[in-house]
Design a protein around this motif. Structure first.
Motif, PDB file in Angstrom:
ATOM      1  N   THR A 184      -3.924   0.465  -2.657  1.00  0.00           N
ATOM      2  CA  THR A 184      -4.297   1.327  -1.588  1.00  0.00           C
ATOM      3  C   THR A 184      -4.354   1.092  -0.120  1.00  0.00           C
ATOM      4  OG1 THR A 184      -6.890   0.766  -2.176  1.00  0.00           O
ATOM      5  CG2 THR A 184      -6.058   2.681  -3.172  1.00  0.00           C
TER       6      THR A 184
ATOM      7  N   ALA B   9       2.934   7.822  -7.216  1.00  0.00           N
ATOM      8  CA  ALA B   9       1.936   9.039  -6.633  1.00  0.00           C
ATOM      9  C   ALA B   9       3.200   9.833  -6.239  1.00  0.00           C
ATOM     10  CB  ALA B   9       1.861   7.889  -4.590  1.00  0.00           C
TER      11      ALA B   9
ATOM     12  N   GLU C 176      -3.470   4.880  -7.559  1.00  0.00           N
ATOM     13  CA  GLU C 176      -4.380   5.219  -6.653  1.00  0.00           C
ATOM     14  C   GLU C 176      -5.994   4.036  -7.153  1.00  0.00           C
ATOM     15  OE1 GLU C 176      -6.058   8.584  -8.473  1.00  0.00           O
ATOM     16  OE2 GLU C 176      -5.257   9.847  -7.516  1.00  0.00           O
ATOM     17  N   GLU C 177      -5.377   2.748  -8.058  1.00  0.00           N
ATOM     18  CA  GLU C 177      -6.994   1.966  -8.088  1.00  0.00           C
ATOM     19  C   GLU C 177      -5.558   0.937  -7.772  1.00  0.00           C
ATOM     20  OE1 GLU C 177      -8.020  -0.857 -12.127  1.00  0.00           O
ATOM     21  OE2 GLU C 177      -6.280   1.208 -12.724  1.00  0.00           O
TER      22      GLU C 177
ATOM     23  N   ARG D  32      -0.261   5.083   0.711  1.00  0.00           N
ATOM     24  CA  ARG D  32      -0.868   6.569   1.672  1.00  0.00           C
ATOM     25  C   ARG D  32      -0.848   7.470   0.988  1.00  0.00           C
ATOM     26  NH1 ARG D  32      -2.151   6.152   7.668  1.00  0.00           N
ATOM     27  NH2 ARG D  32      -3.214   8.424   6.861  1.00  0.00           N
ATOM     28  N   LEU D  33      -1.806   7.955   0.046  1.00  0.00           N
ATOM     29  CA  LEU D  33      -1.422   8.985  -0.863  1.00  0.00           C
ATOM     30  C   LEU D  33      -1.231   9.953   0.205  1.00  0.00           C
ATOM     31  CD1 LEU D  33      -4.262   6.952  -3.321  1.00  0.00           C
ATOM     32  CD2 LEU D  33      -1.994   7.504  -3.599  1.00  0.00           C
ATOM     33  N   ASP D  34      -2.066  10.854   0.660  1.00  0.00           N
ATOM     34  CA  ASP D  34      -2.066  11.573   1.861  1.00  0.00           C
ATOM     35  C   ASP D  34      -0.853  11.724   1.968  1.00  0.00           C
ATOM     36  OD1 ASP D  34      -1.876   9.358   3.141  1.00  0.00           O
ATOM     37  OD2 ASP D  34      -2.981  10.226   4.713  1.00  0.00           O
TER      38      ASP D  34
ATOM     39  N   GLU E 298      -7.250   0.682   1.528  1.00  0.00           N
ATOM     40  CA  GLU E 298      -8.367   0.179   2.095  1.00  0.00           C
ATOM     41  C   GLU E 298      -7.460  -1.795   1.295  1.00  0.00           C
ATOM     42  OE1 GLU E 298      -8.456   4.881   2.159  1.00  0.00           O
ATOM     43  OE2 GLU E 298      -7.668   2.815   0.735  1.00  0.00           O
ATOM     44  N   ARG E 299      -7.491  -1.356   0.044  1.00  0.00           N
ATOM     45  CA  ARG E 299      -7.674  -3.091  -0.607  1.00  0.00           C
ATOM     46  C   ARG E 299      -6.546  -3.697   0.366  1.00  0.00           C
ATOM     47  NH1 ARG E 299      -6.278  -4.367  -6.979  1.00  0.00           N
ATOM     48  NH2 ARG E 299      -8.865  -3.582  -6.942  1.00  0.00           N
TER      49      ARG E 299
ATOM     50  N   MET F 141       0.944  -1.144  -0.222  1.00  0.00           N
ATOM     51  CA  MET F 141      -0.306  -0.033   0.039  1.00  0.00           C
ATOM     52  C   MET F 141       0.951   0.788  -0.143  1.00  0.00           C
ATOM     53  SD  MET F 141      -1.571   0.685   4.299  1.00  0.00           S
ATOM     54  CE  MET F 141      -1.025   1.905   4.550  1.00  0.00           C
TER      55      MET F 141
END
Length: 366
Positions: free
Chosen positions: A349, A288, A345-346, A168-170, A351-352, A166
């Motif tokens: 993540t 990213a 992003e796809e 973290r995009l933030d 979450e995944r 993963m």
């Protein structure tokens, strides 16, 4: 995920301290501890304690004596002993460990010592395929790529799950392309001959001879036991021999964010991964951030599809010309930057990542 009356206790086994040098194993383990809410982790902590925030919020740190944070033989031995002592007091053991030279013996002895505690083993990579002939699974196994999952399955590891890492995009927002000075080409990998650094220097020299202007910046991770100062001198000498006088060779970089943001392109050209993660986290972090990447065309990278440029391993002529064209064509640079960010992003993540590990934990926890 276990009895409602208490939080499950999970022993997170790594080859070194979780707050030590942040290689792929350590980053993956820290990511698991970060996203798995409702779990109390027992984890290895460096002693003496380094400055900075703890990599795990709460849980129980186990002291691991380490002066530099690297997983030397002594640290691996300490980790094995501590895990044997603690495994029977936890509900699940989650091992995050690359399959290296010491793994076959470890895989035959260690499971007998920890009792019947269920084990989940995340395999970031395999140092050499021939090691699998003598290796045994520790328990349910997770790989980072379909290629390694199939390789482990053929070696008797059973039905191996694939969980992509993963980002973290933030923490890795898109950053504008630098506008001042010559373009910076960031090189990652290792110092050894198959690790990509020497091929990256040769590729950059091809680009310069074809008319590109660039600055080369090598941020390489050492391996335990290497004489890093000697390796760095050798790389500087090779760059000078190739006429690349705008070259810097850095030691290990703790926080890559500003370094990646200051670069125009990431160049990662290993001929073999040698135990490095199947999907290198630095590559994902660069994508990213909106930085195009040129990679060796290794099968483990197939998940990235058209989000990166790939070149045959060792083909520095092709890599160099791809680099020159990418630096000279702003529209192509922008298109690849957008594709790279979209791929992260796809597919990568939190979450995944969390959902896949939560399902595995539910299957294994009593």
């Amino acid at each position: 995920m276990g009895p409602a009356t208490r939080r499950p206790r999970v022993l997170l086994v790594t080859s070194g301290p979780l707050d030590g040098q942040d290689g792929a194993d350590i980053k993956l383990a820290a990511a698991v501890a970060e996203v798995m809410d409702g779990v109390d982790f027992v984890w290895f902590a460096r002693r003496p304690r380094p400055a900075g925030p703890s990599p795990v919020a709460g849980g129980q740190p186990l002291p691991l004596l380490s002066l530099d944070g690297l997983p030397h033989v002594q640290q691996r031995f300490q980790a094995a002993l501590l895990s044997v002592a603690m495994a029977r007091r936890t509900d699940l053991v989650h091992v995050v460990m690359t399959l290296g030279p010491g793994y076959p013996r470890f895989s035959r002895v260690w499971p007998r010592l920890i009792g019947g505690t269920p084990v989940l083993h995340t395999v970031p990579g395999v140092v050499r395929p021939e090691l699998l002939r003598r290796a045994r699974p520790l328990g349910t196994t997770v790989a980072l790529s379909d290629v390694t999952a199939r390789q482990l399955g053929r070696a008797g590891f059973g039905d191996v799950a694939v969980v992509l890492p993963m980002v973290r995009l933030d923490r890795w927002p898109v950053r504008p392309r630098p506008v001042s000075g010559p373009p910076t080409v960031l090189v990652t990998g290792h110092h050894d001959p198959l690790g990509g650094a020497y091929d990256a220097i040769r590729a950059a020299a091809v680009a310069v001879r074809a008319g590109a202007r660039l600055r080369l910046l090598l941020a390489l991770r050492g391996r335990p036991g290497q004489d890093l100062a000697a390796h760095e001198r050798a790389l500087r000498e090779r760059a000078a021999q190739e006429g690349l006088f705008r070259t810097d060779v850095l030691g290990p970089v703790r926080d890559m964010r500003e370094l990646i943001a200051a670069a125009d392109v990431l160049l990662f050209l290993p001929r073999a991964l040698g135990g490095k993660a199947d999907v290198p986290l630095t590559v994902l972090e660069a994508l990213a951030t909106g930085r195009p990447a040129i990679l060796s065309d290794l099968p483990q990278f197939s998940v990235l599809r058209d989000a990166v440029l790939r070149t045959p391993p060792g083909d520095t002529h092709r890599a160099g010309h791809l680099l020159r064209q990418l630096l000279d064509r702003p529209w192509w640079w922008q298109s690849l930057a957008e594709q790279g960010r979209a791929a992260v992003e796809e597919n990568f993540t939190p979450e995944r990542f969390r959902d896949r590990y939560a399902a595995l934990y539910r299957e294994l926890l009593p």
